[in-house]
Design a protein around this motif. Sequence first.
Motif, PDB file in Angstrom:
ATOM      1  N   TRP A 178       0.885  -1.170   0.000  1.00 43.49           N
ATOM      2  CA  TRP A 178       0.000   0.000   0.000  1.00 43.49           C
ATOM      3  C   TRP A 178       0.913   1.207   0.000  1.00 43.49           C
ATOM      4  CZ3 TRP A 178      -5.132  -0.095  -0.632  1.00 43.49           C
ATOM      5  CH2 TRP A 178      -5.838  -1.270  -0.314  1.00 43.49           C
ATOM      6  N   ARG A 179       0.623   2.186  -0.831  1.00 41.50           N
ATOM      7  CA  ARG A 179       1.558   3.301  -0.981  1.00 41.50           C
ATOM      8  C   ARG A 179       0.837   4.640  -0.960  1.00 41.50           C
ATOM      9  NH1 ARG A 179       5.913   2.376  -5.598  1.00 41.50           N
ATOM     10  NH2 ARG A 179       7.025   3.638  -4.100  1.00 41.50           N
ATOM     11  N   GLY A 180       1.576   5.660  -0.607  1.00 45.67           N
ATOM     12  CA  GLY A 180       0.986   6.994  -0.644  1.00 45.67           C
ATOM     13  C   GLY A 180       2.054   8.067  -0.679  1.00 45.67           C
ATOM     14  N   LEU A 181       1.632   9.253  -1.094  1.00 45.18           N
ATOM     15  CA  LEU A 181       2.509  10.427  -1.127  1.00 45.18           C
ATOM     16  C   LEU A 181       1.770  11.545  -0.413  1.00 45.18           C
ATOM     17  CD1 LEU A 181       3.458  10.019  -4.856  1.00 45.18           C
ATOM     18  CD2 LEU A 181       5.166  10.189  -3.047  1.00 45.18           C
ATOM     19  N   ALA A 182       2.334  12.007   0.701  1.00 42.46           N
ATOM     20  CA  ALA A 182       1.662  13.046   1.488  1.00 42.46           C
ATOM     21  C   ALA A 182       2.405  14.359   1.320  1.00 42.46           C
ATOM     22  CB  ALA A 182       1.651  12.649   2.967  1.00 42.46           C
ATOM     23  N   PRO A 183       1.672  15.456   1.073  1.00 36.52           N
ATOM     24  CA  PRO A 183       2.351  16.757   0.959  1.00 36.52           C
ATOM     25  C   PRO A 183       3.115  17.079   2.241  1.00 36.52           C
ATOM     26  CG  PRO A 183       0.034  16.914   0.294  1.00 36.52           C
ATOM     27  CD  PRO A 183       0.220  15.556   0.895  1.00 36.52           C
ATOM     28  N   GLU A 184       4.324  17.597   2.074  1.00 37.64           N
ATOM     29  CA  GLU A 184       5.194  17.856   3.231  1.00 37.64           C
ATOM     30  C   GLU A 184       4.496  18.719   4.282  1.00 37.64           C
ATOM     31  OE1 GLU A 184       8.858  19.681   2.071  1.00 37.64           O
ATOM     32  OE2 GLU A 184       9.592  19.810   4.134  1.00 37.64           O
ATOM     33  N   ARG A 185       3.780  19.753   3.844  1.00 39.68           N
ATOM     34  CA  ARG A 185       3.220  20.739   4.779  1.00 39.68           C
ATOM     35  C   ARG A 185       2.091  20.190   5.636  1.00 39.68           C
ATOM     36  NH1 ARG A 185       4.085  25.138   1.028  1.00 39.68           N
ATOM     37  NH2 ARG A 185       5.800  26.372   1.862  1.00 39.68           N
ATOM     38  N   ARG A 186       1.508  19.071   5.196  1.00 45.28           N
ATOM     39  CA  ARG A 186       0.348  18.580   5.946  1.00 45.28           C
ATOM     40  C   ARG A 186       0.740  17.809   7.209  1.00 45.28           C
ATOM     41  NH1 ARG A 186      -4.074  15.831   2.114  1.00 45.28           N
ATOM     42  NH2 ARG A 186      -4.189  17.453   0.548  1.00 45.28           N
ATOM     43  N   VAL A 187       2.029  17.700   7.462  1.00 43.71           N
ATOM     44  CA  VAL A 187       2.485  16.882   8.590  1.00 43.71           C
ATOM     45  C   VAL A 187       2.964  17.797   9.718  1.00 43.71           C
ATOM     46  CG1 VAL A 187       4.272  15.210   9.229  1.00 43.71           C
ATOM     47  CG2 VAL A 187       2.994  14.922   7.116  1.00 43.71           C
ATOM     48  N   SER A 188       2.693  17.399  10.947  1.00 42.73           N
ATOM     49  CA  SER A 188       3.004  18.272  12.092  1.00 42.73           C
ATOM     50  C   SER A 188       4.511  18.475  12.261  1.00 42.73           C
ATOM     51  CB  SER A 188       2.454  17.655  13.381  1.00 42.73           C
ATOM     52  OG  SER A 188       3.259  16.546  13.741  1.00 42.73           O
ATOM     53  N   GLU A 189       4.872  19.541  12.950  1.00 48.49           N
ATOM     54  CA  GLU A 189       6.273  19.848  13.209  1.00 48.49           C
ATOM     55  C   GLU A 189       6.926  18.695  13.996  1.00 48.49           C
ATOM     56  OE1 GLU A 189       7.879  22.209  11.757  1.00 48.49           O
ATOM     57  OE2 GLU A 189       9.658  21.428  12.783  1.00 48.49           O
ATOM     58  N   ARG A 190       6.144  18.085  14.884  1.00 51.61           N
ATOM     59  CA  ARG A 190       6.678  16.987  15.706  1.00 51.61           C
ATOM     60  C   ARG A 190       7.103  15.803  14.831  1.00 51.61           C
ATOM     61  NH1 ARG A 190       5.716  12.476  17.671  1.00 51.61           N
ATOM     62  NH2 ARG A 190       3.921  12.279  16.293  1.00 51.61           N
ATOM     63  N   ALA A 191       6.203  15.394  13.920  1.00 51.19           N
ATOM     64  CA  ALA A 191       6.522  14.260  13.046  1.00 51.19           C
ATOM     65  C   ALA A 191       7.649  14.645  12.093  1.00 51.19           C
ATOM     66  CB  ALA A 191       5.277  13.845  12.255  1.00 51.19           C
ATOM     67  N   ARG A 192       7.595  15.871  11.622  1.00 55.31           N
ATOM     68  CA  ARG A 192       8.602  16.335  10.676  1.00 55.31           C
ATOM     69  C   ARG A 192       9.999  16.318  11.302  1.00 55.31           C
ATOM     70  NH1 ARG A 192       8.314  21.100   6.689  1.00 55.31           N
ATOM     71  NH2 ARG A 192      10.499  21.660   6.573  1.00 55.31           N
ATOM     72  N   SER A 193      10.100  16.767  12.547  1.00 57.53           N
ATOM     73  CA  SER A 193      11.438  16.809  13.156  1.00 57.53           C
ATOM     74  C   SER A 193      11.969  15.402  13.407  1.00 57.53           C
ATOM     75  CB  SER A 193      11.437  17.638  14.436  1.00 57.53           C
ATOM     76  OG  SER A 193      10.604  17.016  15.378  1.00 57.53           O
ATOM     77  N   LEU A 194      11.073  14.450  13.577  1.00 61.13           N
ATOM     78  CA  LEU A 194      11.523  13.063  13.767  1.00 61.13           C
ATOM     79  C   LEU A 194      11.969  12.445  12.438  1.00 61.13           C
ATOM     80  CD1 LEU A 194      11.687  10.540  15.637  1.00 61.13           C
ATOM     81  CD2 LEU A 194       9.289  10.075  15.057  1.00 61.13           C
ATOM     82  N   LEU A 195      11.222  12.725  11.357  1.00 60.75           N
ATOM     83  CA  LEU A 195      11.434  11.993  10.101  1.00 60.75           C
ATOM     84  C   LEU A 195      12.340  12.695   9.102  1.00 60.75           C
ATOM     85  CD1 LEU A 195       7.750  10.798   9.433  1.00 60.75           C
ATOM     86  CD2 LEU A 195       9.621   9.469  10.427  1.00 60.75           C
ATOM     87  N   GLU A 196      12.412  14.025   9.138  1.00 57.30           N
ATOM     88  CA  GLU A 196      13.134  14.735   8.081  1.00 57.30           C
ATOM     89  C   GLU A 196      14.602  14.318   8.043  1.00 57.30           C
ATOM     90  OE1 GLU A 196      12.739  18.972   8.060  1.00 57.30           O
ATOM     91  OE2 GLU A 196      13.604  19.102   6.039  1.00 57.30           O
ATOM     92  N   GLY A 197      15.103  14.090   6.843  1.00 57.62           N
ATOM     93  CA  GLY A 197      16.513  13.718   6.670  1.00 57.62           C
ATOM     94  C   GLY A 197      16.794  12.260   6.935  1.00 57.62           C
ATOM     95  N   THR A 198      15.731  11.470   7.164  1.00 56.60           N
ATOM     96  CA  THR A 198      15.950  10.040   7.433  1.00 56.60           C
ATOM     97  C   THR A 198      15.256   9.193   6.374  1.00 56.60           C
ATOM     98  OG1 THR A 198      13.933   9.629   8.705  1.00 56.60           O
ATOM     99  CG2 THR A 198      15.822  10.521   9.925  1.00 56.60           C
ATOM    100  N   PHE A 199      15.612   7.921   6.391  1.00 57.05           N
ATOM    101  CA  PHE A 199      14.902   6.877   5.660  1.00 57.05           C
ATOM    102  C   PHE A 199      14.375   6.011   6.798  1.00 57.05           C
ATOM    103  CE2 PHE A 199      15.160   4.485   1.455  1.00 57.05           C
ATOM    104  CZ  PHE A 199      14.246   3.518   1.806  1.00 57.05           C
ATOM    105  N   ALA A 200      13.069   6.080   7.052  1.00 53.13           N
ATOM    106  CA  ALA A 200      12.532   5.529   8.302  1.00 53.13           C
ATOM    107  C   ALA A 200      11.700   4.267   8.075  1.00 53.13           C
ATOM    108  CB  ALA A 200      11.675   6.595   8.983  1.00 53.13           C
ATOM    109  N   PHE A 201      11.817   3.347   9.016  1.00 59.01           N
ATOM    110  CA  PHE A 201      11.119   2.067   8.929  1.00 59.01           C
ATOM    111  C   PHE A 201      10.373   1.775  10.222  1.00 59.01           C
ATOM    112  CE2 PHE A 201      14.893   1.771   6.325  1.00 59.01           C
ATOM    113  CZ  PHE A 201      14.537   0.998   5.234  1.00 59.01           C
ATOM    114  N   GLN A 202       9.361   0.938  10.111  1.00 62.62           N
ATOM    115  CA  GLN A 202       8.800   0.265  11.279  1.00 62.62           C
ATOM    116  C   GLN A 202       8.536  -1.168  10.863  1.00 62.62           C
ATOM    117  OE1 GLN A 202       5.185   1.876  13.003  1.00 62.62           O
ATOM    118  NE2 GLN A 202       4.871   0.042  14.246  1.00 62.62           N
ATOM    119  N   GLN A 203       9.103  -2.073  11.607  1.00 61.51           N
ATOM    120  CA  GLN A 203       8.947  -3.487  11.250  1.00 61.51           C
ATOM    121  C   GLN A 203       8.164  -4.196  12.342  1.00 61.51           C
ATOM    122  OE1 GLN A 203      11.936  -5.616   9.261  1.00 61.51           O
ATOM    123  NE2 GLN A 203      10.236  -7.045   9.043  1.00 61.51           N
ATOM    124  N   GLY A 204       7.168  -4.982  11.950  1.00 63.96           N
ATOM    125  CA  GLY A 204       6.414  -5.770  12.918  1.00 63.96           C
ATOM    126  C   GLY A 204       6.243  -7.167  12.373  1.00 63.96           C
TER     127      GLY A 204
END
Length: 381
Positions: A178-204
């Motif tokens: 399942w895939r998606g593209l979310a506009p950068e501005r629609r994401v909160s500053e909190r999430a942005r500061s965690l994710l920006e500049g990374t290649f992020a994963f969650q594995q379960g």
Amino acid sequence: MNDVGRQFTPRHAIIIGGSLGGLFTAVTLRAIGWTFEIIERSPHELDSRGGGLVLQPDVLAALRFAGIRVTDAIGVPSADRIYLDRDDAVVYRNFMPQTQTSWGTLYSMMRATIPADQIHSGEEFVGFEPGHGKVRALFASGRSAVGDLLVGADGPHSTLRALLRPGSLPRYAGYVAWRGLAPERRVSERARSLLEGTFAFQQGPGHMLLEYMVPGEDGSVRPGERRWNWVWYRKVDAAALPALLLDRAGRQHSYSLPPGTAKQADTEALRADGRAMLAPAFQELMAATDDIFLQTIQDLQMDQMVFGRAILLGDAAFIPRPHTAGGSAKAAANALALALALRNDHAGIDASLREWQHQQREAGYRMTDSGIAMGQQIMSL
Ligand SMILES: Cc1cc2nc3c(=O)[nH]c(=O)nc-3n(C[C@H](O)[C@H](O)[C@H](O)COP(=O)(O)OP(=O)(O)OC[C@H]3O[C@@H](n4cnc5c(N)ncnc54)[C@H](O)[C@@H]3O)c2cc1C
């Protein structure tokens, strides 16, 4: 024709498929003096169809060989790979710099260099007739074209492959993206500061979500104008696939659902699972995405890529699982190697094609085998 005559009669390629594989083939063959025409079934420009992808060295090598100027605007860099847990805590961090781009960015860069009269959009390839050192391609419109080489860059469900090797179909791997593209501005500053500049994963257990930033729809890499590209791999039984691939207009798809066509009940169920299973930062990306789309994960390995003057490349020959981040790189490598082989075809085109097949088939097996191994491990299959 003798060698002197050949210097003045450019070789001509008929390229089936105007997506990345076809465009890489066109621009690299052009760089060695070949002429080409591209046959693309879709009547529209394809630039909004794809998601994000990892920019690999093979892509840059093919673009440079083709004389296409590459600037920093080609993608968005990331530095660390991070793994999040269900509460947004970083449980693993590793410095692994790379650049992410989008399918549309690569498409537009190459497409802009090709005159409109060399792309036949809305033309469907339906058959071919081999000849002595030539090949005639036949189209649904009744038109035909003759070339020195017929290139099947017509993707996972290649018509040329079906003609050459009936029954050689991709195999469903047991899970979907399942895939998606979310506009950068629609994401909160909190999430942005965690994710920006990374290649992020969650594995379960039996699932994995990954995210990275890519250029905006217009190709912009300016902060605020980029997009968060996310992919959530989830198991789906083969028996349940047809129902999932029935779109909201009641149309049955075979392998993927384009943006905006998945049934609302399915995307709502996915969003509800996301709220229950994903890190809050990833939940935000999903909530900020209007049009979720779906691709089934498939495997294909062809033991032959050259059939006289008809050849298969890109996803028509080998489909690497997306964990390799290598589908477009492989298409680029196939195309560049083809141009290099044909540039020095002292022993003739056929000998060059055999040599090309030898190298590219081995590379195809290596990439697809490694993708299968990664996928089985990630999805606990
Ligand atoms: C979930 C997922 C994630 C991916 N992520 C990445 C990634 O991170 N990095 C990466 O490099 N790659 C990725 N890929 C793969 C990548 O998109 C492809 O490998 C790459 O674009 C090469 O595709 P292609 O040009 O060979 O085929 P396609 O893109 O499938 O193009 C085939 C073209 O041929 C046309 N066509 C088909 N039949 C006919 C006909 N009979 N007549 C005329 N035209 C025809 C079609 O309309 C289409 O335009 C991903 C793929 C998936 C499914």
